[in-house]
Design a protein around this motif. Structure first.
Motif, PDB file in Angstrom:
ATOM      1  N   SER A 127       0.842  -1.191   0.000  1.00 37.57           N
ATOM      2  CA  SER A 127       0.000   0.000   0.000  1.00 37.57           C
ATOM      3  C   SER A 127       0.877   1.241   0.000  1.00 37.57           C
ATOM      4  CB  SER A 127      -0.894   0.005   1.247  1.00 37.57           C
ATOM      5  OG  SER A 127      -1.525   1.261   1.420  1.00 37.57           O
ATOM      6  N   SER A 128       0.313   2.332  -0.455  1.00 36.84           N
ATOM      7  CA  SER A 128       1.050   3.596  -0.427  1.00 36.84           C
ATOM      8  C   SER A 128       1.253   4.105   0.999  1.00 36.84           C
ATOM      9  CB  SER A 128       0.337   4.656  -1.259  1.00 36.84           C
ATOM     10  OG  SER A 128      -0.952   4.919  -0.748  1.00 36.84           O
ATOM     11  N   VAL A 129       0.579   3.508   1.977  1.00 39.46           N
ATOM     12  CA  VAL A 129       0.832   3.910   3.370  1.00 39.46           C
ATOM     13  C   VAL A 129       2.254   3.558   3.784  1.00 39.46           C
ATOM     14  CG1 VAL A 129      -1.590   3.710   4.045  1.00 39.46           C
ATOM     15  CG2 VAL A 129      -0.053   1.764   4.400  1.00 39.46           C
ATOM     16  N   THR A 130       2.914   2.672   3.030  1.00 39.17           N
ATOM     17  CA  THR A 130       4.312   2.361   3.313  1.00 39.17           C
ATOM     18  C   THR A 130       5.236   3.454   2.791  1.00 39.17           C
ATOM     19  OG1 THR A 130       4.628   1.107   1.262  1.00 39.17           O
ATOM     20  CG2 THR A 130       3.808  -0.104   3.173  1.00 39.17           C
ATOM     21  N   LEU A 131       4.721   4.299   1.911  1.00 38.30           N
ATOM     22  CA  LEU A 131       5.501   5.422   1.386  1.00 38.30           C
ATOM     23  C   LEU A 131       5.306   6.664   2.239  1.00 38.30           C
ATOM     24  CD1 LEU A 131       4.540   4.897  -2.373  1.00 38.30           C
ATOM     25  CD2 LEU A 131       6.728   4.318  -1.297  1.00 38.30           C
ATOM     26  N   ALA A 132       4.106   6.832   2.781  1.00 34.20           N
ATOM     27  CA  ALA A 132       3.788   7.943   3.678  1.00 34.20           C
ATOM     28  C   ALA A 132       2.678   7.470   4.604  1.00 34.20           C
ATOM     29  CB  ALA A 132       3.352   9.179   2.894  1.00 34.20           C
ATOM     30  N   ALA A 133       2.982   7.312   5.870  1.00 30.84           N
ATOM     31  CA  ALA A 133       2.024   6.764   6.825  1.00 30.84           C
ATOM     32  C   ALA A 133       0.745   7.591   6.863  1.00 30.84           C
ATOM     33  CB  ALA A 133       2.642   6.688   8.211  1.00 30.84           C
ATOM     34  N   MET A 134      -0.382   6.901   6.889  1.00 30.17           N
ATOM     35  CA  MET A 134      -1.683   7.544   6.923  1.00 30.17           C
ATOM     36  C   MET A 134      -2.227   7.499   8.350  1.00 30.17           C
ATOM     37  SD  MET A 134      -5.082   6.449   4.753  1.00 30.17           S
ATOM     38  CE  MET A 134      -5.419   4.980   5.740  1.00 30.17           C
ATOM     39  N   PRO A 135      -2.763   8.599   8.875  1.00 31.90           N
ATOM     40  CA  PRO A 135      -3.343   8.562  10.222  1.00 31.90           C
ATOM     41  C   PRO A 135      -4.578   7.684  10.262  1.00 31.90           C
ATOM     42  CG  PRO A 135      -3.836  10.650   9.144  1.00 31.90           C
ATOM     43  CD  PRO A 135      -2.861   9.937   8.264  1.00 31.90           C
ATOM     44  N   LEU A 136      -4.905   7.199  11.425  1.00 33.21           N
ATOM     45  CA  LEU A 136      -6.067   6.356  11.679  1.00 33.21           C
ATOM     46  C   LEU A 136      -5.968   5.003  10.961  1.00 33.21           C
ATOM     47  CD1 LEU A 136      -8.939   9.031  11.491  1.00 33.21           C
ATOM     48  CD2 LEU A 136      -7.688   8.213  13.510  1.00 33.21           C
ATOM     49  N   ALA A 242       3.267   9.780  -6.961  1.00 32.83           N
ATOM     50  CA  ALA A 242       3.690  11.066  -6.413  1.00 32.83           C
ATOM     51  C   ALA A 242       4.398  10.881  -5.070  1.00 32.83           C
ATOM     52  CB  ALA A 242       2.484  11.994  -6.259  1.00 32.83           C
ATOM     53  N   LEU A 243       3.867  10.016  -4.227  1.00 31.87           N
ATOM     54  CA  LEU A 243       4.486   9.757  -2.931  1.00 31.87           C
ATOM     55  C   LEU A 243       5.843   9.082  -3.093  1.00 31.87           C
ATOM     56  CD1 LEU A 243       1.391   8.491  -0.893  1.00 31.87           C
ATOM     57  CD2 LEU A 243       2.601  10.662  -0.586  1.00 31.87           C
ATOM     58  N   ALA A 244       5.932   8.145  -4.044  1.00 36.02           N
ATOM     59  CA  ALA A 244       7.191   7.439  -4.271  1.00 36.02           C
ATOM     60  C   ALA A 244       8.262   8.381  -4.804  1.00 36.02           C
ATOM     61  CB  ALA A 244       6.979   6.281  -5.237  1.00 36.02           C
ATOM     62  N   ARG A 247       9.608  10.443  -2.053  1.00 33.72           N
ATOM     63  CA  ARG A 247      10.455   9.705  -1.112  1.00 33.72           C
ATOM     64  C   ARG A 247      11.763   9.221  -1.732  1.00 33.72           C
ATOM     65  NH1 ARG A 247       8.552   5.115   3.249  1.00 33.72           N
ATOM     66  NH2 ARG A 247      10.638   4.593   4.003  1.00 33.72           N
ATOM     67  N   TYR A 248      11.677   8.709  -2.960  1.00 36.86           N
ATOM     68  CA  TYR A 248      12.850   8.078  -3.566  1.00 36.86           C
ATOM     69  C   TYR A 248      13.459   8.869  -4.724  1.00 36.86           C
ATOM     70  CZ  TYR A 248      11.220   3.948  -1.038  1.00 36.86           C
ATOM     71  OH  TYR A 248      10.824   3.067  -0.072  1.00 36.86           O
ATOM     72  N   GLY A 249      12.762   9.871  -5.227  1.00 41.95           N
ATOM     73  CA  GLY A 249      13.236  10.562  -6.398  1.00 41.95           C
ATOM     74  C   GLY A 249      12.895   9.768  -7.651  1.00 41.95           C
ATOM     75  N   THR A 250      13.869   9.551  -8.540  1.00 44.08           N
ATOM     76  CA  THR A 250      13.598   8.822  -9.769  1.00 44.08           C
ATOM     77  C   THR A 250      13.113   7.402  -9.483  1.00 44.08           C
ATOM     78  OG1 THR A 250      14.540   7.963 -11.806  1.00 44.08           O
ATOM     79  CG2 THR A 250      16.023   8.102  -9.923  1.00 44.08           C
ATOM     80  N   LEU A 251      12.199   6.935 -10.320  1.00 45.33           N
ATOM     81  CA  LEU A 251      11.653   5.583 -10.159  1.00 45.33           C
ATOM     82  C   LEU A 251      12.326   4.600 -11.112  1.00 45.33           C
ATOM     83  CD1 LEU A 251       7.854   6.400  -9.817  1.00 45.33           C
ATOM     84  CD2 LEU A 251       9.525   5.955  -8.005  1.00 45.33           C
ATOM     85  N   SER A 252      13.374   5.022 -11.778  1.00 48.38           N
ATOM     86  CA  SER A 252      14.030   4.148 -12.742  1.00 48.38           C
ATOM     87  C   SER A 252      15.140   3.304 -12.120  1.00 48.38           C
ATOM     88  CB  SER A 252      14.626   4.977 -13.893  1.00 48.38           C
ATOM     89  OG  SER A 252      15.604   5.869 -13.382  1.00 48.38           O
ATOM     90  N   SER A 253      15.509   3.624 -10.873  1.00 49.89           N
ATOM     91  CA  SER A 253      16.561   2.867 -10.216  1.00 49.89           C
ATOM     92  C   SER A 253      16.023   1.557  -9.666  1.00 49.89           C
ATOM     93  CB  SER A 253      17.154   3.679  -9.061  1.00 49.89           C
ATOM     94  OG  SER A 253      16.183   3.924  -8.082  1.00 49.89           O
ATOM     95  N   LYS A 254      16.917   0.696  -9.226  1.00 48.88           N
ATOM     96  CA  LYS A 254      16.497  -0.605  -8.692  1.00 48.88           C
ATOM     97  C   LYS A 254      15.652  -0.443  -7.419  1.00 48.88           C
ATOM     98  CE  LYS A 254      20.006  -3.774 -10.440  1.00 48.88           C
ATOM     99  NZ  LYS A 254      20.997  -4.795 -10.058  1.00 48.88           N
TER     100      LYS A 254
END
Length: 256
Positions: A127-136, A242-244, A247-254
């Motif tokens: 889930s994207s909550v692993t990229l940015a924690a969601m409240p509740l 957008a969240l990724a 957090r990580y910048g480019t998505l082309s890396s491993k």
């Protein structure tokens, strides 16, 4: 013809993913706790099997009935929304039994045949909550974060046997039944002390700026299952991407 086994196909991401793999010409083993006729096309390349990922006997029976599996997609999961203070520990355990231990049990059951063939792919849907924690959603977030760590470690182990291991991180899809597949009323998990805090959060759920379509997840799972670059993480949906990127910048890396 390759075979994919997908858990949690009764609705949402799992159902759409089963449809997508079938459309790509794959043999699909669509599993759910209680198979329902009519949810998937009538095809000799689709087989529905009962499977409860929290039941070891159910897992072994389904794996045996499925035959050789080229790709395992761990999609089955349950959600919970509410203040952690008000969430019964019995329910926290239920979330982990399905989302975390259920995924691990499925992986452990399928590894021997993939290792013997020195090929295959395992795709764990988090889930994207692993990229940015969601409240509740503390218990749900923790259960998915555990799978992120598990998958990263597993990817290293399985690389020695030619098995690809991937993470798909879906964003928020208003059309899914998140938090509706449990026996706890959300109202019971929002004590009066949390009402003012929760109100704007739920308002945001109702009118999100960016969302994820079920087809976004299905297509991303498909790409992850067929990826041989060594990339680990695949965000799915505009909000998750957008969240990724934040957090990580480019998505082309491993991103391992």
């Amino acid at each position: 013809m390759k075979t994919v086994l997908i858990t949690g196909c009764s609705s949402g991401y799992g159902l759409e993913t089963a449809r997508h793999f079938h459309a790509q010409g794959w043999r699909v083993i669509a599993t759910m706790r209680t198979p329902r006729k009519g949810v998937l096309p009538d095809s000799d390349r689709i087989r529905m099997l009962p499977l409860d990922v929290t039941d070891p006997d159910s897992i072994s029976t389904a794996i045996a009935a499925a035959g050789p599996i080229d790709v395992l997609v761990n999609n089955a999961g349950i959600g919970v929304v509410g203040a952690f203070e008000a969430t019964p520990m019995s329910h926290v355990r239920k979330v982990f039994e399905t989302n975390t231990l259920g995924t691990m049990a499925m992986v452990q059951a399928v590894i021997p045949q993939m290792r013997a063939r020195r090929s295959g792919a395992i795709v764990n849907v988090t889930s994207s909550v692993t990229l940015a924690a969601m409240p509740l959603a503390a218990a749900y977030t923790a259960s998915k974060q555990a799978i992120e760590g598990f998958t990263g470690s597993l990817a290293h182990e399985m690389s020695a046997f030619g098995i690809q291991v991937k993470l798909v991180e879906p964003g928020y899809a208003p059309t899914t039944r998140f938090a509706q597949n449990t026996d706890i009323d959300i109202a019971d998990l929002i004590p009066e002390a949390y009402a003012a805090f929760a109100e704007p959060i739920f308002a945001g759920f109702a009118k999100p700026t960016l969302t994820t379509k079920e087809s976004d997840v299905a297509e991303t799972v498909w790409h992850a299952a067929n990826d041989e670059t060594g990339r680990l993480r695949f965000p799915a949906g505009a909000d998750a991407v957008a969240l990724a990127q934040a957090r990580y910048g480019t998505l082309s890396s491993k991103q391992v």
